[in-house]
Scaffold this motif. Structure first.
Motif, PDB file in Angstrom:
ATOM      1  N   ASN A  74      10.537  -7.272   6.190  1.00  0.00           N
ATOM      2  CA  ASN A  74       9.675  -6.088   5.737  1.00  0.00           C
ATOM      3  C   ASN A  74       8.501  -6.416   5.049  1.00  0.00           C
ATOM      4  O   ASN A  74       8.508  -7.296   4.512  1.00  0.00           O
ATOM      5  N   HIS A 112      10.003   6.858   4.682  1.00  0.00           N
ATOM      6  CA  HIS A 112      11.233   7.543   5.267  1.00  0.00           C
ATOM      7  C   HIS A 112      12.365   6.847   4.460  1.00  0.00           C
ATOM      8  O   HIS A 112      12.233   6.024   3.539  1.00  0.00           O
ATOM      9  N   ASP A 154      16.021  -0.188   3.454  1.00  0.00           N
ATOM     10  CA  ASP A 154      14.881  -1.453   3.253  1.00  0.00           C
ATOM     11  C   ASP A 154      13.583  -0.735   2.958  1.00  0.00           C
ATOM     12  O   ASP A 154      12.679  -1.698   2.737  1.00  0.00           O
ATOM     13  N   HIS A 155      13.331   0.705   2.944  1.00  0.00           N
ATOM     14  CA  HIS A 155      11.910   1.213   2.476  1.00  0.00           C
ATOM     15  C   HIS A 155      12.006   1.653   1.122  1.00  0.00           C
ATOM     16  O   HIS A 155      11.089   2.029   0.487  1.00  0.00           O
ATOM     17  N   ASP A 201       8.385   2.872  10.170  1.00  0.00           N
ATOM     18  CA  ASP A 201       9.121   2.411  11.097  1.00  0.00           C
ATOM     19  C   ASP A 201       8.802   3.234  12.428  1.00  0.00           C
ATOM     20  O   ASP A 201       9.717   3.550  13.276  1.00  0.00           O
ATOM     21  N   HIS A 249       7.405  -3.714   9.430  1.00  0.00           N
ATOM     22  CA  HIS A 249       8.100  -4.838   9.448  1.00  0.00           C
ATOM     23  C   HIS A 249       7.181  -5.716  10.490  1.00  0.00           C
ATOM     24  O   HIS A 249       6.256  -5.508  11.098  1.00  0.00           O
TER      25      HIS A 249
HETATM   26 FE    FE Z   1      12.471  -0.477   8.133  1.00  0.00          FE
END
Ligand code: FE
Ligand code: ZN
Length: 259
Positions: free
Chosen positions: A13, A53, A57-58, A133, A171
């Motif tokens: 990331n 979003h 992981d964000h 993403d 990413h």
């Molecule tokens: Fe992601």
């Protein structure tokens, strides 16, 4: 002059930082630790957090960051992310006065239904897009919540930004994405050249993000639904010619899911 830098997080990331005047805006902090360490080491004041979003992981670091550094949180309205002060639907223009910056918010459903992209026409001279993403360098996100038609329409909105625009995605996936791009279009010389360029950067441990939209238009199979070679690849998967841009895009996206 606003400086854009990356904090790496997890395996691949990127947390993007927009810095100027001793202030910093943070985009997609999936983890708190690298952001807190940056604030400590730099002395920067946190002026905003932006989320593209709702995937962990964000946004996973947001609560911990805000607990120590209260700041406005710009985020997709439909996801009700804790701490949101500016609930966005797309179509807004948001201001980050501490940076002297305005960003256009673009609704890009597909990967998730609330997914947003942030575009600053003045950033880095040629403009910069933070697209999470949705559009990846040489690829696009999986369709977790939206339909192929939604994603193709979202990508079409991004494709008409100025060609020199810098693409800051969430990413470091470029190298793997290009292996798929080559499978779709084995005779595309721009893809071959990009594979060599990206291999050199990765061998030197350098990021391949950002790219330029012009390079995505030339090499990214998920922006090339109308290119004859991509339509032919879609036809080979479908057993018949794709009826339209959405069908072409959908066939290539479905292929990538199992590549
Ligand atoms: Fe992601
Ligand atoms: Zn995601």
């Amino acid at each position: 002059m606003i400086e854009i830098t990356a904090l790496p997080a997890f395996a691949d990331n990127y947390i993007w930082l927009l810095r100027a005047n001793g202030c910093v805006a943070v985009i997609d902090p999936g983890a708190a630790a690298p952001v807190l360490a940056h604030l400590e080491a730099s002395g920067d004041r946190l002026c905003a957090i932006l989320a593209t979003h709702h995937h962990p992981d964000h946004i996973g670091g947001i609560a911990e960051i805000l607990a120590r550094h209260p700041a406005p949180l710009f985020a997709p309205a439909i996801n009700n992310i804790v701490g949101t002060t500016h609930a966005l639907h797309g179509g807004e223009r948001i201001a980050l006065p501490a940076l002297g910056l305005e960003l256009d918010v673009i609704a890009v459903p597909g990967h998730t239904l609330g997914h947003l992209a942030y575009y600053g026409s003045s950033l880095m001279g040629d403009g910069a897009l933070f697209c999470g993403d949705t559009l990846f360098t040489a690829g696009c996100g999986r369709l977790f919540e939206g339909t192929p038609a939604q994603m193709q329409s979202s990508l079409a909105k991004l494709a008409v930004l100025p060609a020199p625009t810098f693409i800051y995605c969430g990413h470091e996936y470029t190298q793997a994405n290009l292996r798929f791009a080559r499978a779709v279009e084995p005779d595309n010389a721009d893809i071959a050249a990009r594979i060599a360029d990206v291999a050199a950067k990765r061998a030197a441990n350098r990021p391949t993000v950002p790219s330029r939209l012009a390079d995505e238009l030339a090499t990214n199979p998920f922006l090339r639904w109308d290119a004859p070679a991509v339509r032919a690849a879609a036809a080979a998967r479908l057993g018949h010619a794709p009826a339209d841009a959405v069908a072409s895009f959908a066939a290539i996206r479905a292929w990538k899911d199992h590549f």
